[in-house]
Design a protein around this motif. Structure first.
Motif, mmCIF file in Angstrom:
data_model
loop_
_atom_site.group_PDB
_atom_site.id
_atom_site.type_symbol
_atom_site.label_atom_id
_atom_site.label_comp_id
_atom_site.label_asym_id
_atom_site.label_seq_id
_atom_site.Cartn_x
_atom_site.Cartn_y
_atom_site.Cartn_z
ATOM 1 N N PRO A 56 0.878 39.686 -36.168
ATOM 2 C CA PRO A 56 1.908 40.434 -36.586
ATOM 3 C C PRO A 56 3.187 39.364 -36.632
ATOM 4 N N VAL A 57 4.054 39.528 -37.693
ATOM 5 C CA VAL A 57 4.990 38.648 -37.902
ATOM 6 C C VAL A 57 6.442 39.423 -37.112
ATOM 7 N N MET A 58 6.596 39.383 -35.912
ATOM 8 C CA MET A 58 7.286 40.319 -34.910
ATOM 9 C C MET A 58 8.970 40.513 -35.683
ATOM 10 N N SER A 59 9.276 39.756 -36.396
ATOM 11 C CA SER A 59 10.471 39.994 -37.006
ATOM 12 C C SER A 59 10.651 40.491 -38.549
ATOM 13 N N ALA A 60 9.413 40.721 -38.972
ATOM 14 C CA ALA A 60 9.234 41.333 -40.545
ATOM 15 C C ALA A 60 10.038 42.363 -40.636
ATOM 16 N N TRP A 61 10.157 43.268 -39.760
ATOM 17 C CA TRP A 61 10.656 44.638 -39.839
ATOM 18 C C TRP A 61 12.357 44.734 -40.120
ATOM 19 N N THR A 62 12.697 43.529 -39.367
ATOM 20 C CA THR A 62 14.250 43.388 -39.516
ATOM 21 C C THR A 62 14.898 42.200 -40.707
ATOM 22 N N ALA A 63 13.820 41.711 -41.338
ATOM 23 C CA ALA A 63 14.111 40.625 -42.029
ATOM 24 C C ALA A 63 14.656 41.097 -43.393
ATOM 25 N N ASP A 64 13.633 42.128 -44.035
ATOM 26 C CA ASP A 64 13.815 42.665 -45.141
ATOM 27 C C ASP A 64 13.675 44.191 -45.071
ATOM 28 N N SER A 65 14.694 44.946 -45.848
ATOM 29 C CA SER A 65 14.548 46.440 -46.002
ATOM 30 C C SER A 65 13.526 46.926 -46.930
ATOM 31 N N VAL A 66 13.201 48.349 -46.932
ATOM 32 C CA VAL A 66 12.245 48.831 -47.969
ATOM 33 C C VAL A 66 12.561 48.396 -49.138
ATOM 34 N N PRO A 67 11.892 47.773 -50.144
ATOM 35 C CA PRO A 67 12.160 47.480 -51.452
ATOM 36 C C PRO A 67 12.647 48.705 -52.050
ATOM 37 N N ALA A 68 14.029 48.564 -52.929
ATOM 38 C CA ALA A 68 14.608 50.047 -53.634
ATOM 39 C C ALA A 68 13.851 50.486 -54.574
ATOM 40 N N GLU A 69 12.803 49.925 -55.236
ATOM 41 C CA GLU A 69 11.660 50.574 -56.033
ATOM 42 C C GLU A 69 11.020 51.584 -55.646
ATOM 43 N N TYR A 70 10.611 51.439 -54.245
ATOM 44 C CA TYR A 70 9.756 52.416 -53.749
ATOM 45 C C TYR A 70 10.546 53.767 -53.220
ATOM 46 N N LEU A 71 11.992 53.732 -53.462
ATOM 47 C CA LEU A 71 12.784 54.974 -53.095
ATOM 48 C C LEU A 71 13.300 55.640 -54.178
ATOM 49 N N HIS A 72 13.171 55.083 -55.285
ATOM 50 C CA HIS A 72 13.713 55.876 -56.566
ATOM 51 C C HIS A 72 12.836 57.322 -56.810
ATOM 52 N N ASP A 73 13.552 58.336 -57.038
ATOM 53 C CA ASP A 73 13.052 59.598 -57.253
ATOM 54 C C ASP A 73 12.038 60.107 -56.106
ATOM 55 N N ARG A 74 12.541 59.782 -54.995
ATOM 56 C CA ARG A 74 11.600 60.129 -53.414
ATOM 57 C C ARG A 74 12.822 61.240 -53.301
ATOM 58 N N THR A 75 11.892 62.269 -52.517
ATOM 59 C CA THR A 75 12.607 63.141 -51.731
ATOM 60 C C THR A 75 13.315 62.985 -50.625
ATOM 61 N N PRO A 76 14.207 63.875 -49.919
ATOM 62 C CA PRO A 76 14.583 63.297 -48.686
ATOM 63 C C PRO A 76 13.860 63.154 -47.605
ATOM 64 N N LEU A 77 12.745 63.913 -47.516
ATOM 65 C CA LEU A 77 11.701 63.967 -46.842
ATOM 66 C C LEU A 77 11.006 62.572 -46.764
ATOM 67 N N GLU A 78 10.651 62.054 -48.084
ATOM 68 C CA GLU A 78 9.921 60.909 -48.319
ATOM 69 C C GLU A 78 10.837 59.519 -47.996
ATOM 70 N N ARG A 79 12.128 59.862 -48.187
ATOM 71 C CA ARG A 79 12.943 58.806 -47.846
ATOM 72 C C ARG A 79 13.160 58.559 -46.227
ATOM 73 N N GLN A 80 13.212 59.862 -45.688
ATOM 74 C CA GLN A 80 13.090 59.648 -44.147
ATOM 75 C C GLN A 80 11.998 58.881 -43.580
ATOM 76 N N GLY A 81 10.835 59.092 -44.194
ATOM 77 C CA GLY A 81 9.495 58.332 -44.168
ATOM 78 C C GLY A 81 9.670 56.975 -44.084
ATOM 79 N N ALA A 82 10.230 56.451 -45.200
ATOM 80 C CA ALA A 82 10.618 55.236 -45.476
ATOM 81 C C ALA A 82 11.097 54.490 -44.189
ATOM 82 N N MET A 83 12.361 55.237 -43.745
ATOM 83 C CA MET A 83 13.021 54.849 -42.545
ATOM 84 C C MET A 83 12.069 54.767 -41.289
ATOM 85 N N VAL A 84 11.478 55.665 -41.063
ATOM 86 C CA VAL A 84 10.503 55.678 -40.106
ATOM 87 C C VAL A 84 9.390 54.446 -40.071
ATOM 88 N N LEU A 85 8.916 54.114 -41.399
ATOM 89 C CA LEU A 85 8.162 52.892 -41.494
ATOM 90 C C LEU A 85 8.864 51.529 -41.075
#
Length: 511
Positions: free
Chosen positions: A378-407
């Protein structure tokens, strides 16, 4: 002044005679030190055994000094090492000398074993000397492993857990063996006490006794002469030829040959001192915490290659490899002189031996390098270094965006990458929905599997639902979603099942 000097010399001579008359040790030791050896043995290739002995003495001396402060208690061990590091003058340097001395000793012993093997020095009449050397190598590795446990930090705790898991796989005696080593079914206070006993008393005692026996065997049969092409070892003539060579070209080991041993041993000691000064001691890292399961314990340098091999092995091969390969390898090394006691000794006449050493050395080097790099950890700082890329959040439902936050919040990217950013321990998630169905993703998240821990207790139902919905949107370059092949086949079978006709057996009535 001259009279005082004369009386001092006479007093010293009388003291020597008094001790020698009662002990009878000084003359035998003097004779052993000055024993004749063939002149061609006064080589820099014959200095590794003496250096290993000097490093063992360094380990014993520094170990005794560390034991004066170290507390072999599960509650106090970690704190006592930090006390040495920060509150006792030169305590950190003493720990560094002990730690780096261990690594140097393993390296020197390995080089010595390779030199003996390539020079054919395990052949008649030195078969038992070689076998004792193999045991000493294993004891040296055991000393290093138990020394890592003494740090009792997070790496040591979980590394010991992995070691216990390996021991538990031994058929029939696995469970009793784990209880014997750990002092119970789990790692606890008794565990550290037992490893302290092994590290401070049992293994050093066996090492010192084994080294003494090893030196005795070397003196009894003489230092193996320099191998010459065409000089074949035969049991009928070798000892006579060796004694003739010693009588013809022999020189006293001390001082004619021993000065090179002394110079090399001094250079090694200065190297250990330099490494200890510039690089400091090993750990301790974080305090051991059994509740942290998302950890990647890394062993000390000497065992990194094992760490890498286990990481690359398929799970189905782990147990056979762990239980069979070490036993076969150790047995082969121990039995080697019994099956190859005679024959050619020079390495140019033994290409198979040279090839074996080359392959093993390159393999160990590669796996050790992989163990330092560890792309699967594991890269123990990877989750804080970069946010989920914006292209993975386009045209997503609120529930799916919440899932990105959980990730992001659950640190999934420590082990999984998105857009080539994140850990490599687990597979990349960019196209996860094209490889796994929704049911498979849910099962993997909740129950874990392979190297992935179960997150069923770490996620509530709403977080699980949101995370899975987001993961189902990750299909790479608009790939088709994964399908359950078994379900599609059963559905297709139902669709193509012929309908029953009046003439079918099930629709007929009995006359």
């Amino acid at each position: 002044m001259a009279g005082i000097k004369k009386r001092a010399i006479e007093a010293g001579a009388k003291s020597y005679q008094w001790l020698e008359h009662r002990l009878g040790l000084i003359k035998p030791l003097s004779d052993a030190a000055s024993h004749p050896t063939p002149a061609n043995n006064a080589s820099w290739m014959y200095v590794f055994g003496s250096a290993a002995t000097v490093l063992l003495v360094l380990q014993v001396v520094t170990g005794i000094l560390l034991a004066l402060v170290y507390s072999p208690s599960a509650n106090e061990a970690w704190g006592s090492l930090n006390l040495l590091n920060h509150n006792i003058q030169l305590g950190w340097y003493l720990r560094a000398l002990h730690g780096w001395g261990s690594d140097f000793m393993i390296a020197i012993v390995l080089i010595h074993m390779v030199q003996v093997f390539l020079f054919g020095a395990y052949k008649f009449p030195r078969e038992l000397t070689w076998m004792i050397g193999i045991v000493l190598l294993l004891l040296t590795l055991g000393m290093a492993f138990t020394g890592q446990v003494m740090r009792f930090d997070q790496d040591a705790y979980w590394g010991l857990g992995i070691g216990a898991s390996i021991m538990s796989r031994v058929p029939l005696i696995g469970a009793p063996l784990v209880h014997l080593v750990l002092g119970g079914p789990i790692i606890g206070g008794a565990t550290l006490s037992r490893f302290f006993t092994l590290h401070v008393f049992v293994i050093p005692g066996l090492l010192l006794g084994g080294v003494g026996l090893h030196i005795f065997m070397t003196l009894r049969h003489g230092v193996s002469d320099w191998p010459m092409p065409g000089r074949i070892v035969t049991k009928a003539t070798y000892e006579r030829e060796y004694h003739e060579l010693t009588e013809k070209t022999g020189i006293p080991f001390v001082p004619d040959a021993a000065w090179k041993d002394a110079v090399f041993a001094a250079a090694i000691l200065f190297s250990v001192m330099a490494f200890a000064f510039f690089f400091g001691p090993f750990g301790p890292g974080g305090q051991p915490d059994p509740t942290i399961i998302q950890t990647a314990p890394k062993p000390d340098f000497a065992f990194l290659w094992i760490y890498a091999v286990l990481a690359f092995l398929p799970p189905s091969l782990e147990t056979p490899v762990l239980l069979v390969v070490p036993v076969v390898a150790i047995a082969a090394m121990l039995l080697l002189p019994l099956f190859a006691a005679e024959g050619e000794r020079h390495w140019t006449k033994r290409p198979v031996a040279v090839l074996m050493v080359s392959v093993i050395a390159v393999s160990l080097g590669i796996f050790t390098r992989l163990g330092t790099y560890t792309p699967w950890s594991p890269v123990m700082s990877a989750w804080t270094a970069d946010s989920v890329p914006a292209e993975y959040l386009h045209d997503r439902t609120p529930l799916e965006r919440q899932g990105a936050m959980v990730l992001q919040d659950k640190q999934c990217r420590n082990c999984h990458s998105l857009s080539n950013v994140g850990g490599q321990r687990g597979p990349a998630l960019d196209a996860i929905a094209s490889r796994m169905t929704e049911d498979q993703i849910i099962r993997q998240v909740l129950q874990g599997g392979g190297n992935m821990p179960a997150y069923g207790n770490a996620l509530n139902p709403s977080e699980t639902k949101a995370l899975v919905k987001f993961l189902m949107t990750l299909r790479g370059d608009h790939l088709s979603p994964a399908i359950d092949a078994s379900r599609s086949l059963s559905d297709a079978g139902e669709m193509h099942k012929p309908s029953e006709s009046p003439s079918s057996p099930s629709s007929r009535t009995t006359p």
